[in-house]
Scaffold this motif. Sequence first.
Motif, PDB file in Angstrom:
ATOM      1  N   ASP A  38      33.608  64.246  71.946  1.00 36.08           N
ATOM      2  CA  ASP A  38      34.251  64.284  70.627  1.00 36.08           C
ATOM      3  C   ASP A  38      33.418  63.624  69.533  1.00 36.08           C
ATOM      4  O   ASP A  38      33.507  64.009  68.367  1.00 36.08           O
ATOM      5  N   ALA A  39      32.623  62.612  69.890  1.00 37.50           N
ATOM      6  CA  ALA A  39      31.858  61.877  68.872  1.00 37.50           C
ATOM      7  C   ALA A  39      30.714  62.701  68.287  1.00 37.50           C
ATOM      8  O   ALA A  39      30.093  62.278  67.308  1.00 37.50           O
ATOM      9  N   LYS A  40      30.443  63.872  68.853  1.00 33.68           N
ATOM     10  CA  LYS A  40      29.349  64.698  68.311  1.00 33.68           C
ATOM     11  C   LYS A  40      29.605  65.072  66.856  1.00 33.68           C
ATOM     12  O   LYS A  40      28.666  65.350  66.105  1.00 33.68           O
ATOM     13  N   ARG A  41      30.874  65.073  66.439  1.00 30.12           N
ATOM     14  CA  ARG A  41      31.196  65.421  65.045  1.00 30.12           C
ATOM     15  C   ARG A  41      30.662  64.386  64.069  1.00 30.12           C
ATOM     16  O   ARG A  41      30.574  64.653  62.864  1.00 30.12           O
ATOM     17  N   ALA A  82      34.890  59.033  70.387  1.00 31.72           N
ATOM     18  CA  ALA A  82      34.525  58.130  69.294  1.00 31.72           C
ATOM     19  C   ALA A  82      35.031  56.719  69.558  1.00 31.72           C
ATOM     20  O   ALA A  82      36.228  56.465  69.588  1.00 31.72           O
ATOM     21  N   GLY A  83      34.109  55.788  69.766  1.00 28.66           N
ATOM     22  CA  GLY A  83      34.405  54.373  69.943  1.00 28.66           C
ATOM     23  C   GLY A  83      33.225  53.570  69.426  1.00 28.66           C
ATOM     24  O   GLY A  83      32.276  54.135  68.855  1.00 28.66           O
ATOM     25  N   GLY A  84      33.236  52.255  69.643  1.00 26.22           N
ATOM     26  CA  GLY A  84      32.188  51.400  69.093  1.00 26.22           C
ATOM     27  C   GLY A  84      30.767  51.804  69.462  1.00 26.22           C
ATOM     28  O   GLY A  84      29.922  52.006  68.578  1.00 26.22           O
ATOM     29  N   PRO A  85      30.429  51.937  70.773  1.00 33.06           N
ATOM     30  CA  PRO A  85      29.058  52.315  71.137  1.00 33.06           C
ATOM     31  C   PRO A  85      28.657  53.675  70.590  1.00 33.06           C
ATOM     32  O   PRO A  85      27.503  53.873  70.186  1.00 33.06           O
ATOM     33  N   GLN A  86      29.609  54.603  70.581  1.00 34.25           N
ATOM     34  CA  GLN A  86      29.310  55.955  70.118  1.00 34.25           C
ATOM     35  C   GLN A  86      29.079  55.977  68.601  1.00 34.25           C
ATOM     36  O   GLN A  86      28.165  56.656  68.114  1.00 34.25           O
ATOM     37  N   VAL A  87      29.885  55.227  67.868  1.00 35.40           N
ATOM     38  CA  VAL A  87      29.705  55.149  66.411  1.00 35.40           C
ATOM     39  C   VAL A  87      28.338  54.542  66.088  1.00 35.40           C
ATOM     40  O   VAL A  87      27.606  55.044  65.224  1.00 35.40           O
ATOM     41  N   HIS A 110      28.790  46.957  75.599  1.00 41.57           N
ATOM     42  CA  HIS A 110      29.629  46.754  74.421  1.00 41.57           C
ATOM     43  C   HIS A 110      31.002  46.186  74.738  1.00 41.57           C
ATOM     44  O   HIS A 110      31.709  45.771  73.828  1.00 41.57           O
ATOM     45  N   GLY A 111      31.416  46.207  75.988  1.00 40.63           N
ATOM     46  CA  GLY A 111      32.752  45.704  76.285  1.00 40.63           C
ATOM     47  C   GLY A 111      33.165  46.020  77.695  1.00 40.63           C
ATOM     48  O   GLY A 111      32.389  46.563  78.486  1.00 40.63           O
ATOM     49  N   PHE A 112      34.411  45.693  78.025  1.00 39.75           N
ATOM     50  CA  PHE A 112      34.901  45.799  79.381  1.00 39.75           C
ATOM     51  C   PHE A 112      36.075  46.750  79.490  1.00 39.75           C
ATOM     52  O   PHE A 112      36.830  46.950  78.539  1.00 39.75           O
ATOM     53  N   ARG A 113      36.235  47.270  80.692  1.00 42.80           N
ATOM     54  CA  ARG A 113      37.435  48.022  81.026  1.00 42.80           C
ATOM     55  C   ARG A 113      38.605  47.044  81.173  1.00 42.80           C
ATOM     56  O   ARG A 113      38.398  45.843  81.352  1.00 42.80           O
ATOM     57  N   ASP A 160      43.587  42.665  73.370  1.00 38.03           N
ATOM     58  CA  ASP A 160      43.414  41.727  74.476  1.00 38.03           C
ATOM     59  C   ASP A 160      41.941  41.416  74.695  1.00 38.03           C
ATOM     60  O   ASP A 160      41.594  40.348  75.204  1.00 38.03           O
ATOM     61  N   THR A 161      41.082  42.359  74.354  1.00 39.92           N
ATOM     62  CA  THR A 161      39.649  42.173  74.525  1.00 39.92           C
ATOM     63  C   THR A 161      38.910  42.962  73.447  1.00 39.92           C
ATOM     64  O   THR A 161      39.333  44.058  73.068  1.00 39.92           O
ATOM     65  N   GLU A 162      37.840  42.394  72.930  1.00 41.80           N
ATOM     66  CA  GLU A 162      36.945  43.047  71.986  1.00 41.80           C
ATOM     67  C   GLU A 162      35.570  42.432  72.182  1.00 41.80           C
ATOM     68  O   GLU A 162      35.407  41.426  72.892  1.00 41.80           O
ATOM     69  N   GLN A 163      34.587  43.003  71.534  1.00 44.94           N
ATOM     70  CA  GLN A 163      33.284  42.343  71.427  1.00 44.94           C
ATOM     71  C   GLN A 163      32.984  42.141  69.937  1.00 44.94           C
ATOM     72  O   GLN A 163      33.200  41.099  69.388  1.00 44.94           O
ATOM     73  N   MET A 164      32.528  43.200  69.283  1.00 43.89           N
ATOM     74  CA  MET A 164      32.288  43.109  67.843  1.00 43.89           C
ATOM     75  C   MET A 164      32.821  44.377  67.193  1.00 43.89           C
ATOM     76  O   MET A 164      32.080  45.311  66.916  1.00 43.89           O
ATOM     77  N   PRO A 165      34.131  44.450  66.963  1.00 45.93           N
ATOM     78  CA  PRO A 165      34.745  45.711  66.550  1.00 45.93           C
ATOM     79  C   PRO A 165      34.314  46.186  65.168  1.00 45.93           C
ATOM     80  O   PRO A 165      34.330  45.433  64.197  1.00 45.93           O
ATOM     81  N   TYR A 166      33.944  47.477  65.099  1.00 43.88           N
ATOM     82  CA  TYR A 166      33.586  48.089  63.823  1.00 43.88           C
ATOM     83  C   TYR A 166      34.759  48.062  62.852  1.00 43.88           C
ATOM     84  O   TYR A 166      34.569  47.960  61.641  1.00 43.88           O
ATOM     85  N   SER A 167      35.973  48.164  63.383  1.00 45.13           N
ATOM     86  CA  SER A 167      37.135  48.185  62.496  1.00 45.13           C
ATOM     87  C   SER A 167      37.224  46.908  61.665  1.00 45.13           C
ATOM     88  O   SER A 167      37.603  46.947  60.489  1.00 45.13           O
ATOM     89  N   VAL A 168      36.858  45.787  62.269  1.00 47.70           N
ATOM     90  CA  VAL A 168      36.886  44.510  61.536  1.00 47.70           C
ATOM     91  C   VAL A 168      35.777  44.485  60.487  1.00 47.70           C
ATOM     92  O   VAL A 168      35.982  44.027  59.354  1.00 47.70           O
ATOM     93  N   LEU A 169      34.593  45.002  60.835  1.00 50.37           N
ATOM     94  CA  LEU A 169      33.509  45.085  59.852  1.00 50.37           C
ATOM     95  C   LEU A 169      33.923  45.958  58.665  1.00 50.37           C
ATOM     96  O   LEU A 169      33.660  45.619  57.505  1.00 50.37           O
TER      97      LEU A 169
END
Length: 370
Positions: A48-51, A18-23, A117-120, A275-284
């Motif tokens: 894990d994001a299948k839930r 479960a992360g941004g692209p998966q959500v 969606h972002g970088f390593r 240190d790095t983000e793009q458009m985090p769901y947590s902020v939304l």
Amino acid sequence: MKSPEPKHLLHVFATFGAGGPQVQFCQIANHFGNRYKHLIISMDDNYDAKRLLRSDLLVELIPLKYQKNQLIHNIKLFRGILASCKPDLLLTYNWGAIEWAIANFLFPICPHIHCEHGFRPDEIQRQLRRRILLRYIFLSRSFKIITPSMTMKKIALNIWKINQKKVLYIPNGIDVHKFNNTRHKHQMEKSSPLVIGTVAHLRKEKNIPRMIRVFKDVKQDITIKLHIVGDGDELMSISEYIDKLNLTENVKLLGGIDDPLPLLNKFDIFIISSDTEQMPYSVLEAMASSLPVVGTDVGDIRYMVSDINKEFIVDKNNEKEFSDKLNLLIRNKSLRIDIGEKNKKQCIRKFSIEYMFKNFEFLFESAMDM
């Protein structure tokens, strides 16, 4: 009249944890129901994001065994899987799925959309030349390259040199209506402690130790708590860091939860220290919950928040300013509430989930009509 057969979409993720692209994908899949059948491959075998997916969806999780760093072998393997599955559309997510774009490049088996969606962590400071070259070459025939942030779009255009007609900005969307305003009453009636909170996948790039140091430097003449919601590889080291700084009474690790809304309603301030983000769901989610946001100026965070909130988005290397801004919010309840209200209005105006659904519907159908 017989319903048309659902189109088959093959999604390849570096991970389906479960992360941004998966959500975002799960939101889209749940919305469209059985209009599409989704075939999902996770390169690290984490599903894990299948839930987060509805139980009645047409979804197939495809197991994958492959050898890392064996490019030629993997391209042949992945092309064979593509030929066997015969999807109507291939969607790849982030650098970890780039080999699938290569496998579909020379003689495409199906249309391809790449979502970045972002970088390593190894690309936080600068883009790696080899990856720039591979993206430039092997994404050139993709139908579209999707970015959820303006920051990422600029990188795709200016560094990867992707044709501007190929790059499409689709911001993440959120169902603002499920976030109610009960927190306003809670804020006005509550006494101490004041709760600063975050929701994050505990990876190195989230830099939770920075958050803890900033919290420690705030004046502690009133009772303040820091609540960290999330799980991940860094959980143990973060716990040890909290112990080292003697903050176990005031800093709490609450673990990962599927629905952060009940906890967001108990926060007074949302904090992000990445240190790095793009458009985090947590902020939304924080904005939709009428919270002020204090955090690092990375990705689109400054662009996302309301104008009055922008001064609380600071240089990631300036921990003193970070602490000062947090301290200012702690000591001004009316300012916190004002910023929170404006953040919610900003969310409704710019980051509607309905707008995101319409964009992806048009994108999918346009690609498959090629």
